[in-house]
Design an enzyme around this catalytic site. Sequence first.
Site, PDB file in Angstrom:
ATOM      1  N   HIS A 123     -44.460 -22.621 -37.968  1.00 21.79           N
ATOM      2  CA  HIS A 123     -45.030 -21.742 -38.835  1.00 21.79           C
ATOM      3  C   HIS A 123     -43.995 -21.347 -40.152  1.00 21.79           C
ATOM      4  CE1 HIS A 123     -47.572 -20.211 -35.353  1.00 21.79           C
ATOM      5  NE2 HIS A 123     -48.009 -21.162 -35.855  1.00 21.79           N
ATOM      6  N   SER A 162     -47.434 -14.589 -26.734  1.00 24.02           N
ATOM      7  CA  SER A 162     -48.711 -14.044 -25.989  1.00 24.02           C
ATOM      8  C   SER A 162     -49.723 -15.135 -25.927  1.00 24.02           C
ATOM      9  CB  SER A 162     -49.034 -12.796 -26.780  1.00 24.02           C
ATOM     10  OG  SER A 162     -49.241 -13.404 -28.149  1.00 24.02           O
ATOM     11  N   ASN A 186     -41.480 -14.688 -19.359  1.00 20.43           N
ATOM     12  CA  ASN A 186     -42.197 -13.422 -20.495  1.00 20.43           C
ATOM     13  C   ASN A 186     -42.227 -12.004 -19.296  1.00 20.43           C
ATOM     14  OD1 ASN A 186     -44.128 -11.865 -21.650  1.00 20.43           O
ATOM     15  ND2 ASN A 186     -44.883 -13.644 -22.781  1.00 20.43           N
ATOM     16  N   PRO A 187     -42.097 -11.006 -19.715  1.00 22.60           N
ATOM     17  CA  PRO A 187     -42.090  -9.853 -19.053  1.00 22.60           C
ATOM     18  C   PRO A 187     -43.619  -9.629 -18.503  1.00 22.60           C
ATOM     19  CG  PRO A 187     -41.300  -9.015 -21.062  1.00 22.60           C
ATOM     20  CD  PRO A 187     -41.388 -10.576 -20.927  1.00 22.60           C
TER      21      PRO A 187
END
Length: 255
Positions: free
Chosen positions: A125, A195, A219-220
């Site tokens: 990105h 995410s 990832n939590p």
Amino acid sequence: MEPVEIPEALIELLRKSEYVAVLTGAGISAESGIPTFREAQTGLWSKFQPEELATPEAFSRNPRLVWEWYTWRRELIAKAEPNPGHYALVEMEKKVPYFTLITQNVDGLHRRAGSGVRFPILELHGNIQRNKCFTENRPVETWEENGEIPPRCPNCGGLIRPDVVWFGEALPEETLSSAYEASRRCEIFFVIGTSGLVHPASSLPYTAAGCGAVIVEINPAATPVSKLARFTLEGHAGIILPALVDEAWMNIDSE
Ligand code: BV8
């Protein structure tokens, strides 16, 4: 701080893997103090969603607002330092025969940590530190500061914009195809701090899994990618990644 449990099977797999690919998202920079996209933006920016500012339409409609949002983020990033999660990936790049780091982040912290020495970092990105002309779509490094916001292109007088990929814009073709190639060829595909909602980056773990890679998520929280993961390491990248790298290679060095 309770010790981090890294599955032995993952350590073994990592030690013998020829090709490891990693996809990172905003979560790996969270411990550097850079808010993730899912967290509410703070202060002045709390009333905006990133998706409504990071678009060419938003820039055309209100170039000053969008430019000032990036100035706010650039100032945050300037004060931030890479964290142990970034540095652990630098070590991983040194240890595995073939390594591809793919990032959705535009903050440049992977490069500042020292990634990209043996293999190029794939910045899907773009990079918030770079700018380009909104009219000519060409890089702009310097311009005359006359107080105008955004500044203007010295070549054509068009508005200058950050060199990042906005929603609705195509990703850099070569970078994206290199990311797909790494996803197809790797044996392990780490998905760290994302995410998994933004396309086409979010399709890379599916490509990797479809080609037989073992998916490892750090990832939590659970994400749509969790269902693909052979190993789900629930927690913060800045804690888990150093433990993983230590287990896989540092202990071996001391054995
Ligand atoms: C395109 C740069 C086509 C700018 C960014 C419907 C379905 C599918 C796709 C679409 C759709 N509608 C629209 C689309 C396309 C759209 C899209 O995906 N929209 C989403 C919202 C549905 N995609 C696009 O527009 C892309 N372009 O498709 O073009 C095209 C083709 C040809 C020609 C023309 C056009 C462009 C997408 C790129 C947008 N630019 N960034 C800027 O930064 O200002 S995206 C931006 O948001 C980030 O780069 C990043 O990719 C994304 C945020 O995602 P994450 O990184 O995952 O961060 P997030 O906050 O969401 O999650 C953080 C995670 O970390 C969480 O899971 C959290 O639990 C975890 N975490 C927190 N702390 C920690 C942690 N993990 C570990 N350790 C911790 N300590």
